[in-house]
Design a protein around this motif. Sequence first.
Motif, PDB file in Angstrom:
ATOM      1  N   ILE A 123      26.614 -57.306  16.709  1.00 30.90           N
ATOM      2  CA  ILE A 123      27.114 -58.875  16.825  1.00 30.90           C
ATOM      3  C   ILE A 123      26.015 -59.189  18.158  1.00 30.90           C
ATOM      4  CG2 ILE A 123      28.198 -60.046  17.810  1.00 30.90           C
ATOM      5  CD1 ILE A 123      29.135 -58.799  15.386  1.00 30.90           C
ATOM      6  N   PHE A 124      26.115 -57.995  19.284  1.00 28.03           N
ATOM      7  CA  PHE A 124      24.065 -58.506  20.040  1.00 28.03           C
ATOM      8  C   PHE A 124      23.270 -58.787  19.526  1.00 28.03           C
ATOM      9  CE2 PHE A 124      21.614 -57.467  23.492  1.00 28.03           C
ATOM     10  CZ  PHE A 124      22.602 -58.771  24.305  1.00 28.03           C
ATOM     11  N   ASP A 125      23.341 -57.913  18.391  1.00 18.55           N
ATOM     12  CA  ASP A 125      21.591 -57.572  17.411  1.00 18.55           C
ATOM     13  C   ASP A 125      21.785 -59.483  16.534  1.00 18.55           C
ATOM     14  OD1 ASP A 125      18.489 -56.708  17.020  1.00 18.55           O
ATOM     15  OD2 ASP A 125      19.954 -56.635  15.065  1.00 18.55           O
ATOM     16  N   ALA A 126      22.514 -59.634  16.619  1.00 19.50           N
ATOM     17  CA  ALA A 126      22.310 -61.440  15.680  1.00 19.50           C
ATOM     18  C   ALA A 126      22.612 -61.633  16.674  1.00 19.50           C
ATOM     19  CB  ALA A 126      23.854 -61.175  14.811  1.00 19.50           C
ATOM     20  N   GLY A 127      22.553 -62.549  18.360  1.00 18.36           N
ATOM     21  CA  GLY A 127      22.344 -62.630  18.384  1.00 18.36           C
ATOM     22  C   GLY A 127      20.802 -62.251  19.142  1.00 18.36           C
ATOM     23  N   LEU A 128      19.948 -62.009  19.258  1.00 16.65           N
ATOM     24  CA  LEU A 128      18.865 -61.289  19.231  1.00 16.65           C
ATOM     25  C   LEU A 128      18.082 -61.793  18.155  1.00 16.65           C
ATOM     26  CD1 LEU A 128      15.898 -60.415  20.637  1.00 16.65           C
ATOM     27  CD2 LEU A 128      17.318 -58.587  19.568  1.00 16.65           C
ATOM     28  N   ASP A 129      18.698 -61.650  16.643  1.00 23.84           N
ATOM     29  CA  ASP A 129      17.233 -62.418  15.345  1.00 23.84           C
ATOM     30  C   ASP A 129      17.640 -63.793  15.509  1.00 23.84           C
ATOM     31  OD1 ASP A 129      17.802 -59.492  14.853  1.00 23.84           O
ATOM     32  OD2 ASP A 129      19.236 -59.693  13.065  1.00 23.84           O
ATOM     33  N   PHE A 130      19.128 -64.749  16.087  1.00 19.86           N
ATOM     34  CA  PHE A 130      18.856 -66.076  16.409  1.00 19.86           C
ATOM     35  C   PHE A 130      18.082 -66.300  17.159  1.00 19.86           C
ATOM     36  CE2 PHE A 130      20.413 -70.328  18.273  1.00 19.86           C
ATOM     37  CZ  PHE A 130      21.005 -70.577  16.913  1.00 19.86           C
ATOM     38  N   VAL A 131      17.764 -66.134  18.194  1.00 16.55           N
ATOM     39  CA  VAL A 131      16.908 -66.351  19.349  1.00 16.55           C
ATOM     40  C   VAL A 131      15.456 -66.220  18.836  1.00 16.55           C
ATOM     41  CG1 VAL A 131      16.363 -65.701  21.382  1.00 16.55           C
ATOM     42  CG2 VAL A 131      18.661 -66.075  20.604  1.00 16.55           C
ATOM     43  N   ILE A 132      15.056 -65.138  18.312  1.00  8.42           N
ATOM     44  CA  ILE A 132      13.720 -64.581  17.553  1.00  8.42           C
ATOM     45  C   ILE A 132      13.372 -65.820  16.166  1.00  8.42           C
ATOM     46  CG2 ILE A 132      12.518 -63.177  15.946  1.00  8.42           C
ATOM     47  CD1 ILE A 132      14.139 -60.726  17.247  1.00  8.42           C
ATOM     48  N   PHE A 133      14.181 -66.206  15.525  1.00  8.95           N
ATOM     49  CA  PHE A 133      13.588 -66.876  14.557  1.00  8.95           C
ATOM     50  C   PHE A 133      13.751 -68.614  14.255  1.00  8.95           C
ATOM     51  CE2 PHE A 133      14.480 -62.561  12.458  1.00  8.95           C
ATOM     52  CZ  PHE A 133      13.336 -62.411  11.682  1.00  8.95           C
ATOM     53  N   THR A 134      14.059 -68.505  16.144  1.00  6.70           N
ATOM     54  CA  THR A 134      13.759 -70.334  16.790  1.00  6.70           C
ATOM     55  C   THR A 134      13.106 -70.444  17.379  1.00  6.70           C
ATOM     56  OG1 THR A 134      16.296 -69.855  17.611  1.00  6.70           O
ATOM     57  CG2 THR A 134      16.725 -70.609  15.647  1.00  6.70           C
ATOM     58  N   VAL A 135      13.781 -69.835  19.006  1.00  7.35           N
ATOM     59  CA  VAL A 135      12.586 -69.898  20.119  1.00  7.35           C
ATOM     60  C   VAL A 135      11.940 -68.836  19.917  1.00  7.35           C
ATOM     61  CG1 VAL A 135      12.298 -70.284  22.704  1.00  7.35           C
ATOM     62  CG2 VAL A 135      14.749 -70.974  21.113  1.00  7.35           C
ATOM     63  N   GLY A 136      12.143 -67.660  19.776  1.00 12.81           N
ATOM     64  CA  GLY A 136      10.785 -66.740  19.393  1.00 12.81           C
ATOM     65  C   GLY A 136       9.602 -67.396  18.675  1.00 12.81           C
ATOM     66  N   LEU A 137       9.748 -67.725  17.319  1.00 14.78           N
ATOM     67  CA  LEU A 137       8.712 -68.048  16.549  1.00 14.78           C
ATOM     68  C   LEU A 137       8.078 -69.595  16.845  1.00 14.78           C
ATOM     69  CD1 LEU A 137      10.137 -67.366  13.192  1.00 14.78           C
ATOM     70  CD2 LEU A 137       8.951 -66.140  13.955  1.00 14.78           C
ATOM     71  N   TYR A 138       9.370 -70.264  17.588  1.00 11.03           N
ATOM     72  CA  TYR A 138       8.441 -71.377  17.950  1.00 11.03           C
ATOM     73  C   TYR A 138       7.040 -71.824  18.898  1.00 11.03           C
ATOM     74  CZ  TYR A 138       8.206 -75.916  20.509  1.00 11.03           C
ATOM     75  OH  TYR A 138       7.389 -77.317  21.127  1.00 11.03           O
ATOM     76  N   LEU A 139       7.357 -70.201  20.214  1.00 11.19           N
ATOM     77  CA  LEU A 139       6.601 -70.063  21.043  1.00 11.19           C
ATOM     78  C   LEU A 139       5.494 -69.339  20.652  1.00 11.19           C
ATOM     79  CD1 LEU A 139       8.927 -68.709  24.263  1.00 11.19           C
ATOM     80  CD2 LEU A 139       7.454 -70.442  23.860  1.00 11.19           C
ATOM     81  N   LEU A 140       5.378 -68.301  19.955  1.00 11.78           N
ATOM     82  CA  LEU A 140       4.572 -67.329  18.920  1.00 11.78           C
ATOM     83  C   LEU A 140       4.132 -68.981  18.252  1.00 11.78           C
ATOM     84  CD1 LEU A 140       5.552 -64.508  17.190  1.00 11.78           C
ATOM     85  CD2 LEU A 140       4.073 -64.754  19.741  1.00 11.78           C
ATOM     86  N   GLN A 141       3.529 -69.806  17.666  1.00  9.54           N
ATOM     87  CA  GLN A 141       3.460 -70.449  16.971  1.00  9.54           C
ATOM     88  C   GLN A 141       3.313 -71.880  17.520  1.00  9.54           C
ATOM     89  OE1 GLN A 141       5.247 -71.462  12.489  1.00  9.54           O
ATOM     90  NE2 GLN A 141       6.684 -70.793  13.525  1.00  9.54           N
ATOM     91  N   SER A 142       2.179 -71.320  18.230  1.00  7.88           N
ATOM     92  CA  SER A 142       1.248 -72.109  19.830  1.00  7.88           C
ATOM     93  C   SER A 142       0.991 -73.480  18.439  1.00  7.88           C
ATOM     94  CB  SER A 142       0.068 -71.625  20.187  1.00  7.88           C
ATOM     95  OG  SER A 142       0.246 -73.121  21.585  1.00  7.88           O
ATOM     96  N   GLY A 143       1.330 -74.882  19.344  1.00 12.70           N
ATOM     97  CA  GLY A 143       1.058 -75.802  18.458  1.00 12.70           C
ATOM     98  C   GLY A 143       1.982 -76.437  18.283  1.00 12.70           C
ATOM     99  N   SER A 144       2.769 -75.851  17.000  1.00 12.40           N
ATOM    100  CA  SER A 144       3.636 -75.821  15.796  1.00 12.40           C
ATOM    101  C   SER A 144       4.411 -76.121  16.231  1.00 12.40           C
ATOM    102  CB  SER A 144       3.307 -75.067  14.756  1.00 12.40           C
ATOM    103  OG  SER A 144       2.097 -74.214  14.662  1.00 12.40           O
ATOM    104  N   GLY A 145       5.538 -77.460  15.460  1.00  9.57           N
ATOM    105  CA  GLY A 145       7.355 -77.102  15.602  1.00  9.57           C
ATOM    106  C   GLY A 145       8.166 -76.452  14.762  1.00  9.57           C
TER     107      GLY A 145
END
Length: 311
Positions: free
Chosen positions: A133-155
């Motif tokens: 369950i804890f890992d599910a929370g991590l997945d949510f953050v990775i594929f929202t905020v995490g990808l947003y940070l990696l894709q510099s300049g992308s929405g």
Amino acid sequence: MDVAVVATAITVMGIMILFGYFLSAKIPVNKETKQVLVVVVLNIAVPSVILNGVFNTEVSGDLLRQVGIILLISICFHLAAIVFALLFARIAGFQSTFAKRMTILAALGNTGFIGIPLCMTIFGPTGGLLAAIFDAGLDFVIFTVGLYLLQSGSGFRLRQLKSLVNVPLAAVIVGITSAFLNFEPPAVLQQLVELLSGLAAPLAMLYIGILLQQLLKRNGFRVFPQIWFPITIRLLLIPALTLIVLSFLPLQELTRNVVILLSGMPTFMLAAILFSRYTDDEDTAVMTISFSTILSLLTIPLVAYAASFFF
């Protein structure tokens, strides 16, 4: 949390990583073989850990409350870790794009590939379920905020969320639903998921050993100068802050111990894939994953030892 139990589990996992390392050194392991191991662990073994946790735990209102609490804690924990790491990256003087990449490597841990099997080994089936369950929370953050940070300049794009639909999450939904419906699984299914759940830790550690051998063979022990930053934040500062914060929260012992242990996981494996796809700096992620995983064999027992003074 019993420090001796944690140290023993980490030692055993370290030995299994060595087995994978020497296996890869003796027998060439190609990309397809590694892919098979990943698929078996993530799509068969980890879902079995989750279902085994449901089948072997009395699903009461109290357990469901723990599930909800740990999911909320996970999302808040990882968002706070990102803010904390980004702040320190700016203080360290890193440029904007590089600071975001260091933040991802420092803030997000390997709660799935290592964390779930480890929690199941130390805390039993219920511990494995809560870790999932804890890992599910991590997945949510990775594929929202995490990808947003990696894709510099992308929405942010909604299609990024499709990565959240996976077999472990399906196992969580199926398991919780069956508990609500008071479904009694047949003995064959119970024995099957119990046996398959036992594959999670050995196969995951063998894969990590194989990956480490190939990475070190290709890159040696060459590291980028700023590697101290993600390793220090991920393995020491975040677990230390987690211990302080949790000392003020009225959590049940098992929930608290699972969160403490997962706070000290090394950099998440998926970072290598994400950096390869969205940046031109895959080697940075690979080196951080490798060295943080090796060092975590020492720091995880240290985190457990420190927790014994807080609780």
